[in-house]
Design a protein around this motif. Structure first.
Motif, PDB file in Angstrom:
ATOM      1  N   GLN A   1       1.033  -1.102   0.011  1.00  0.00           N
ATOM      2  CA  GLN A   1       0.023   0.227   0.102  1.00  0.00           C
ATOM      3  C   GLN A   1       0.849   1.323   0.028  1.00  0.00           C
ATOM      4  N   PRO A   2       1.526   1.529  -1.242  1.00  0.00           N
ATOM      5  CA  PRO A   2       2.454   2.647  -1.161  1.00  0.00           C
ATOM      6  C   PRO A   2       1.931   3.989  -0.798  1.00  0.00           C
ATOM      7  N   SER A   3       2.497   5.082  -0.642  1.00  0.00           N
ATOM      8  CA  SER A   3       2.071   6.447  -0.541  1.00  0.00           C
ATOM      9  C   SER A   3       1.543   6.898  -1.879  1.00  0.00           C
ATOM     10  N   VAL A   4       0.774   8.095  -1.694  1.00  0.00           N
ATOM     11  CA  VAL A   4       0.248   8.575  -3.091  1.00  0.00           C
ATOM     12  C   VAL A   4       1.550   9.108  -4.098  1.00  0.00           C
ATOM     13  N   THR A   5       2.478   9.629  -3.561  1.00  0.00           N
ATOM     14  CA  THR A   5       3.638  10.142  -4.263  1.00  0.00           C
ATOM     15  C   THR A   5       4.204   8.737  -4.966  1.00  0.00           C
ATOM     16  N   VAL A   6       4.479   7.671  -4.179  1.00  0.00           N
ATOM     17  CA  VAL A   6       5.242   6.472  -4.783  1.00  0.00           C
ATOM     18  C   VAL A   6       4.358   5.988  -5.707  1.00  0.00           C
ATOM     19  N   LYS A   7       2.907   5.950  -5.482  1.00  0.00           N
ATOM     20  CA  LYS A   7       2.127   5.290  -6.420  1.00  0.00           C
ATOM     21  C   LYS A   7       1.902   6.298  -7.884  1.00  0.00           C
ATOM     22  N   LEU A   8       2.052   7.555  -7.605  1.00  0.00           N
ATOM     23  CA  LEU A   8       2.140   8.260  -8.857  1.00  0.00           C
ATOM     24  C   LEU A   8       3.378   8.076  -9.657  1.00  0.00           C
ATOM     25  N   LEU A   9       4.573   7.918  -8.706  1.00  0.00           N
ATOM     26  CA  LEU A   9       5.917   7.937  -9.510  1.00  0.00           C
ATOM     27  C   LEU A   9       5.896   6.681 -10.213  1.00  0.00           C
ATOM     28  N   GLY A  10       5.460   5.688  -9.523  1.00  0.00           N
ATOM     29  CA  GLY A  10       5.552   4.202 -10.041  1.00  0.00           C
ATOM     30  C   GLY A  10       4.513   4.028 -11.496  1.00  0.00           C
ATOM     31  N   ASP A  11       3.552   4.759 -11.321  1.00  0.00           N
ATOM     32  CA  ASP A  11       2.668   4.746 -12.537  1.00  0.00           C
ATOM     33  C   ASP A  11       3.441   5.563 -13.633  1.00  0.00           C
ATOM     34  N   HIS A  12       4.082   6.767 -13.377  1.00  0.00           N
ATOM     35  CA  HIS A  12       4.554   7.212 -14.418  1.00  0.00           C
ATOM     36  C   HIS A  12       5.706   6.338 -14.787  1.00  0.00           C
ATOM     37  N   ILE A  13       6.537   5.747 -14.185  1.00  0.00           N
ATOM     38  CA  ILE A  13       7.646   4.874 -14.702  1.00  0.00           C
ATOM     39  C   ILE A  13       6.903   3.663 -15.426  1.00  0.00           C
ATOM     40  N   ARG A  14       6.225   3.168 -15.229  1.00  0.00           N
ATOM     41  CA  ARG A  14       5.196   2.251 -15.810  1.00  0.00           C
ATOM     42  C   ARG A  14       4.970   2.733 -17.504  1.00  0.00           C
ATOM     43  N   ALA A  15       4.463   4.054 -17.368  1.00  0.00           N
ATOM     44  CA  ALA A  15       3.993   4.427 -18.589  1.00  0.00           C
ATOM     45  C   ALA A  15       5.098   4.797 -19.501  1.00  0.00           C
ATOM     46  N   VAL A  16       6.080   5.417 -18.899  1.00  0.00           N
ATOM     47  CA  VAL A  16       7.187   5.998 -19.487  1.00  0.00           C
ATOM     48  C   VAL A  16       8.223   5.163 -20.109  1.00  0.00           C
ATOM     49  N   LEU A  17       8.811   4.254 -19.159  1.00  0.00           N
ATOM     50  CA  LEU A  17      10.074   3.333 -19.164  1.00  0.00           C
ATOM     51  C   LEU A  17       9.859   2.381 -20.537  1.00  0.00           C
ATOM     52  N   PRO A  18       8.986   1.834 -20.954  1.00  0.00           N
ATOM     53  CA  PRO A  18       8.980   1.197 -22.270  1.00  0.00           C
ATOM     54  C   PRO A  18       9.332   1.745 -23.382  1.00  0.00           C
ATOM     55  N   HIS A  19       9.298   3.163 -23.297  1.00  0.00           N
ATOM     56  CA  HIS A  19       9.281   4.051 -24.414  1.00  0.00           C
ATOM     57  C   HIS A  19      10.351   4.750 -24.570  1.00  0.00           C
ATOM     58  N   VAL A  20      11.330   4.869 -23.625  1.00  0.00           N
ATOM     59  CA  VAL A  20      12.409   5.708 -23.422  1.00  0.00           C
ATOM     60  C   VAL A  20      13.446   5.157 -24.561  1.00  0.00           C
ATOM     61  N   ARG A  21      13.928   6.042 -25.266  1.00  0.00           N
ATOM     62  CA  ARG A  21      15.120   5.696 -26.260  1.00  0.00           C
ATOM     63  C   ARG A  21      16.521   5.820 -25.744  1.00  0.00           C
TER      64      ARG A  21
END
Length: 186
Positions: free
Chosen positions: A166-186
């Protein structure tokens, strides 16, 4: 996260997140996955980008190839020569992948240089005295991926692991961002 990932992905990951959430403070730990897991278990860090030996593991967000790197593009290694390597700690995936590949390919090798620092491995490879192993996206422009006379290295997976179910809101937001962006970073 391992140093390869901090150099290759972190600028792009942080750029978008910090623009949206400028007041978030970060404390970053760059270490091999084997060092990050205990920190996660003890909740000394909230999340970590970690390496997975199985690139098809369900939690993998991105696949990365390990590659041999050298100072010159024409580093042709005769098959009867002993290959001089610069590797990180024996418990890391890149070290194990290099040794396993050399042994499976019946290649003689010696680990002449050891460094747990990516900067150290890059410096040794730049000197021309050894070949090292990096993830493809972490290879600096002045080093060269070499394949002639060397066995193929495996592909690994990169996953995001979180310490708390049950991560904090900030950790959840950063995790969601990483999951959305990392697969597409060149």
């Amino acid at each position: 996260c391992p140093e390869d990932y901090s150099i290759a992905f972190l600028p792009e990951l942080l750029k978008g997140f910090c623009a949206t959430y400028p007041n978030v403070e970060f404390r970053m730990v760059c270490a091999p996955t084997t060092k990050l897991h205990p920190l996660l278990q003890r909740r000394q860090i909230d999340m970590a980008l970690v390496s997975k030996s199985d690139p098809n593991h369900g939690s993998v967000l991105r696949k990365e190839d390990f590659v041999w790197v050298a100072a010159t593009p024409d580093a042709d290694i005769p098959t009867d020569d002993v290959v001089t390597l610069a590797l990180s700690a024996p418990t890391t995936l890149d070290h194990r992948a290099a040794c396993d590949a050399m042994e499976l390919g019946n290649r003689r090798y010696r680990i002449a240089f050891a460094s747990n620092s990516l900067a150290g491995l890059i410096a040794i490879a730049r000197s021309g005295h050894a070949i090292s192993v990096l993830t493809r996206t972490a290879v600096p422009p002045d080093l060269h991926v070499v394949t002639r006379g060397l066995p193929t290295l495996p592909t690994i997976g990169i996953a995001l692991e979180v310490a708390d179910a049950q991560p904090s809101v900030t950790v959840k937001l950063l995790g969601d961002h990483i999951r959305a962006v990392l697969p597409h970073v060149r």
